[in-house]
Write a protein that holds these residues in place. Structure first.
Motif, PDB file in Angstrom:
ATOM      1  N   TRP A  19       2.183   1.680 -10.722  1.00  0.00           N
ATOM      2  CA  TRP A  19       0.873   1.542 -11.358  1.00  0.00           C
ATOM      3  C   TRP A  19       0.750   2.141 -12.714  1.00  0.00           C
ATOM      4  O   TRP A  19      -0.506   2.318 -13.214  1.00  0.00           O
ATOM      5  CB  TRP A  19      -0.388   1.928 -10.479  1.00  0.00           C
ATOM      6  CG  TRP A  19      -0.414   0.801  -9.202  1.00  0.00           C
ATOM      7  CD1 TRP A  19       0.333   0.646  -8.199  1.00  0.00           C
ATOM      8  CD2 TRP A  19      -1.515  -0.412  -9.489  1.00  0.00           C
ATOM      9  NE1 TRP A  19      -0.121  -0.414  -7.224  1.00  0.00           N
ATOM     10  CE2 TRP A  19      -1.182  -0.913  -8.085  1.00  0.00           C
ATOM     11  CE3 TRP A  19      -2.293  -0.849 -10.299  1.00  0.00           C
ATOM     12  CZ2 TRP A  19      -1.979  -2.339  -7.665  1.00  0.00           C
ATOM     13  CZ3 TRP A  19      -3.162  -1.923  -9.952  1.00  0.00           C
ATOM     14  CH2 TRP A  19      -2.945  -2.564  -8.781  1.00  0.00           C
ATOM     15  N   ARG A  33       7.653  10.734   2.002  1.00  0.00           N
ATOM     16  CA  ARG A  33       6.344  11.037   1.444  1.00  0.00           C
ATOM     17  C   ARG A  33       6.381  11.207  -0.051  1.00  0.00           C
ATOM     18  O   ARG A  33       5.697  10.472  -0.754  1.00  0.00           O
ATOM     19  CB  ARG A  33       5.925  12.346   2.183  1.00  0.00           C
ATOM     20  CG  ARG A  33       4.269  12.604   1.765  1.00  0.00           C
ATOM     21  CD  ARG A  33       3.874  13.963   2.190  1.00  0.00           C
ATOM     22  NE  ARG A  33       4.485  14.476   3.226  1.00  0.00           N
ATOM     23  CZ  ARG A  33       4.335  15.672   3.967  1.00  0.00           C
ATOM     24  NH1 ARG A  33       3.248  16.406   3.406  1.00  0.00           N
ATOM     25  NH2 ARG A  33       4.764  15.814   4.993  1.00  0.00           N
ATOM     26  N   ALA A  40       0.889  -1.072   0.049  1.00  0.00           N
ATOM     27  CA  ALA A  40      -0.113  -0.118  -0.040  1.00  0.00           C
ATOM     28  C   ALA A  40       0.899   1.215   0.227  1.00  0.00           C
ATOM     29  O   ALA A  40       2.129   1.157   0.489  1.00  0.00           O
ATOM     30  CB  ALA A  40      -0.765  -0.061   1.101  1.00  0.00           C
ATOM     31  N   GLU A  41       0.351   2.195  -0.460  1.00  0.00           N
ATOM     32  CA  GLU A  41       1.082   3.622  -0.527  1.00  0.00           C
ATOM     33  C   GLU A  41       1.675   4.105   0.573  1.00  0.00           C
ATOM     34  O   GLU A  41       2.782   4.478   0.930  1.00  0.00           O
ATOM     35  CB  GLU A  41       0.445   4.735  -1.284  1.00  0.00           C
ATOM     36  CG  GLU A  41       1.230   6.166  -1.449  1.00  0.00           C
ATOM     37  CD  GLU A  41       0.372   6.966  -2.162  1.00  0.00           C
ATOM     38  OE1 GLU A  41       0.586   8.128  -2.128  1.00  0.00           O
ATOM     39  OE2 GLU A  41      -0.761   6.530  -2.967  1.00  0.00           O
ATOM     40  N   LEU A  88       5.212   2.287   1.581  1.00  0.00           N
ATOM     41  CA  LEU A  88       6.115   2.883   0.680  1.00  0.00           C
ATOM     42  C   LEU A  88       6.427   4.383   1.439  1.00  0.00           C
ATOM     43  O   LEU A  88       7.474   4.532   1.311  1.00  0.00           O
ATOM     44  CB  LEU A  88       5.630   3.081  -0.650  1.00  0.00           C
ATOM     45  CG  LEU A  88       5.577   1.374  -1.645  1.00  0.00           C
ATOM     46  CD1 LEU A  88       4.854   1.911  -2.808  1.00  0.00           C
ATOM     47  CD2 LEU A  88       6.791   1.257  -1.708  1.00  0.00           C
ATOM     48  N   VAL A  89       5.606   5.049   1.851  1.00  0.00           N
ATOM     49  CA  VAL A  89       5.844   6.524   2.378  1.00  0.00           C
ATOM     50  C   VAL A  89       6.504   6.453   3.600  1.00  0.00           C
ATOM     51  O   VAL A  89       7.373   6.996   3.964  1.00  0.00           O
ATOM     52  CB  VAL A  89       4.337   7.281   2.481  1.00  0.00           C
ATOM     53  CG1 VAL A  89       4.538   8.377   3.401  1.00  0.00           C
ATOM     54  CG2 VAL A  89       3.981   7.607   1.213  1.00  0.00           C
ATOM     55  N   GLY A 116       7.804   7.814  -1.687  1.00  0.00           N
ATOM     56  CA  GLY A 116       7.052   6.400  -1.397  1.00  0.00           C
ATOM     57  C   GLY A 116       5.656   6.926  -2.498  1.00  0.00           C
ATOM     58  O   GLY A 116       5.276   5.867  -3.056  1.00  0.00           O
ATOM     59  N   ALA A 117       5.121   8.068  -2.508  1.00  0.00           N
ATOM     60  CA  ALA A 117       4.124   8.145  -3.387  1.00  0.00           C
ATOM     61  C   ALA A 117       4.447   7.988  -4.924  1.00  0.00           C
ATOM     62  O   ALA A 117       3.478   7.563  -5.552  1.00  0.00           O
ATOM     63  CB  ALA A 117       3.424   9.922  -3.351  1.00  0.00           C
ATOM     64  N   TRP A 118       5.419   8.575  -5.019  1.00  0.00           N
ATOM     65  CA  TRP A 118       6.092   8.345  -6.479  1.00  0.00           C
ATOM     66  C   TRP A 118       6.084   6.933  -6.945  1.00  0.00           C
ATOM     67  O   TRP A 118       6.145   6.579  -7.985  1.00  0.00           O
ATOM     68  CB  TRP A 118       7.301   9.093  -6.886  1.00  0.00           C
ATOM     69  CG  TRP A 118       7.887   9.034  -8.133  1.00  0.00           C
ATOM     70  CD1 TRP A 118       7.563   9.630  -9.300  1.00  0.00           C
ATOM     71  CD2 TRP A 118       8.931   8.146  -8.499  1.00  0.00           C
ATOM     72  NE1 TRP A 118       8.228   9.227 -10.313  1.00  0.00           N
ATOM     73  CE2 TRP A 118       9.021   8.255  -9.959  1.00  0.00           C
ATOM     74  CE3 TRP A 118       9.945   7.235  -7.780  1.00  0.00           C
ATOM     75  CZ2 TRP A 118      10.180   7.691 -10.553  1.00  0.00           C
ATOM     76  CZ3 TRP A 118      10.956   6.554  -8.415  1.00  0.00           C
ATOM     77  CH2 TRP A 118      10.912   6.726  -9.717  1.00  0.00           C
ATOM     78  N   HIS A 152       4.596   4.392  -5.801  1.00  0.00           N
ATOM     79  CA  HIS A 152       3.533   3.695  -5.940  1.00  0.00           C
ATOM     80  C   HIS A 152       2.749   3.979  -7.018  1.00  0.00           C
ATOM     81  O   HIS A 152       2.353   3.455  -7.752  1.00  0.00           O
ATOM     82  CB  HIS A 152       2.522   3.983  -4.642  1.00  0.00           C
ATOM     83  CG  HIS A 152       1.203   3.210  -4.518  1.00  0.00           C
ATOM     84  ND1 HIS A 152       0.167   3.799  -5.333  1.00  0.00           N
ATOM     85  CD2 HIS A 152       0.927   2.103  -4.144  1.00  0.00           C
ATOM     86  CE1 HIS A 152      -0.939   3.003  -4.888  1.00  0.00           C
ATOM     87  NE2 HIS A 152      -0.581   1.868  -4.368  1.00  0.00           N
ATOM     88  N   ALA A 153       2.557   5.476  -7.429  1.00  0.00           N
ATOM     89  CA  ALA A 153       2.137   5.842  -8.817  1.00  0.00           C
ATOM     90  C   ALA A 153       3.063   5.172 -10.031  1.00  0.00           C
ATOM     91  O   ALA A 153       2.311   4.679 -10.859  1.00  0.00           O
ATOM     92  CB  ALA A 153       2.141   7.410  -8.904  1.00  0.00           C
TER      93      ALA A 153
END
Length: 199
Positions: free
Chosen positions: A62, A51, A41-42, A45-46, A54-56, A58-59
């Motif tokens: 996907w 922050r 889950a995001e 990773l964060v 991790g968000a990058w 995850h994106a």
């Protein structure tokens, strides 16, 4: 495995931006492929990568990218040219050629102005009745998108070509482009001066 990611079996390093350090850190967590990167889950990773990263991650796993898509590059030059219905002679068809030449210069100037560009290198293209092509260009001191200035400099280029054969095509080009908005206001213009052409 994420259905939206067609490269789920590829190594994480295939994602542009994941270097050796990030790849090694992902490997420490048992993440080696893009498909595996898409599983956590995001928030996880964060927690482990920060922050923003991790968000990058995850994106990216996907296949999501918020960056704008660049669909066109800056033009190198703008030009207009015309092929005559019949071959024209520089002396006997001087009036017709002069009018066409002026129109081409005005069209190029209009293209530049509509798109917000100015140029410093002005040139011509001629194709003779034997299909041989001649080009000449001249670089001026300051950028311009003025039709009269383009005509003046293009006319000077024209005088450097022997006009002893019939012409099949005539073109005008402006290169070395810059965006008008990027130039200093008020200090980048040249005096207008119309010169007679096809003498």
């Amino acid at each position: 495995r994420p259905k939206c990611c067609t490269s789920h079996g590829s190594a994480c390093r295939k994602i542009n931006g994941i270097g050796p350090k990030a790849g090694d850190k992902l490997a420490l967590h048992g993440i080696h492929t893009i498909g595996e990167l898409a599983q956590p889950a995001e928030p996880w990773l964060v927690q482990h990568f920060g922050r923003a990263t991790g968000a990058w991650l995850h994106a990216s796993a996907w296949g999501r990218d918020a960056r704008p898509v660049v669909t066109e590059s800056e033009p190198v030059s703008m030009s207009r040219e015309t092929t005559f219905e019949r071959d024209l002679h520089a002396v006997r068809d001087k009036a017709a050629l002069s009018a066409i030449f002026t129109t081409l210069c005005e069209q190029v100037a209009g293209d530049l102005q509509r798109k917000g560009y100015v140029g410093k290198t002005i040139g011509i293209k001629l194709r003779f009745d034997d299909f041989k092509i001649a080009t000449r260009d001249q670089t001026v001191a300051e950028h311009t998108a003025d039709a009269q200035r383009i005509r003046q400099v293009a006319g000077q280029c024209l005088k450097r070509v022997p006009l002893d054969r019939r012409l099949r095509l005539l073109g005008v080009r402006v290169g070395s482009l810059a965006r008008q908005s990027d130039l200093a206001r008020g200090g980048d213009s040249e005096p207008n001066q119309a010169l007679p052409l096809f003498q």
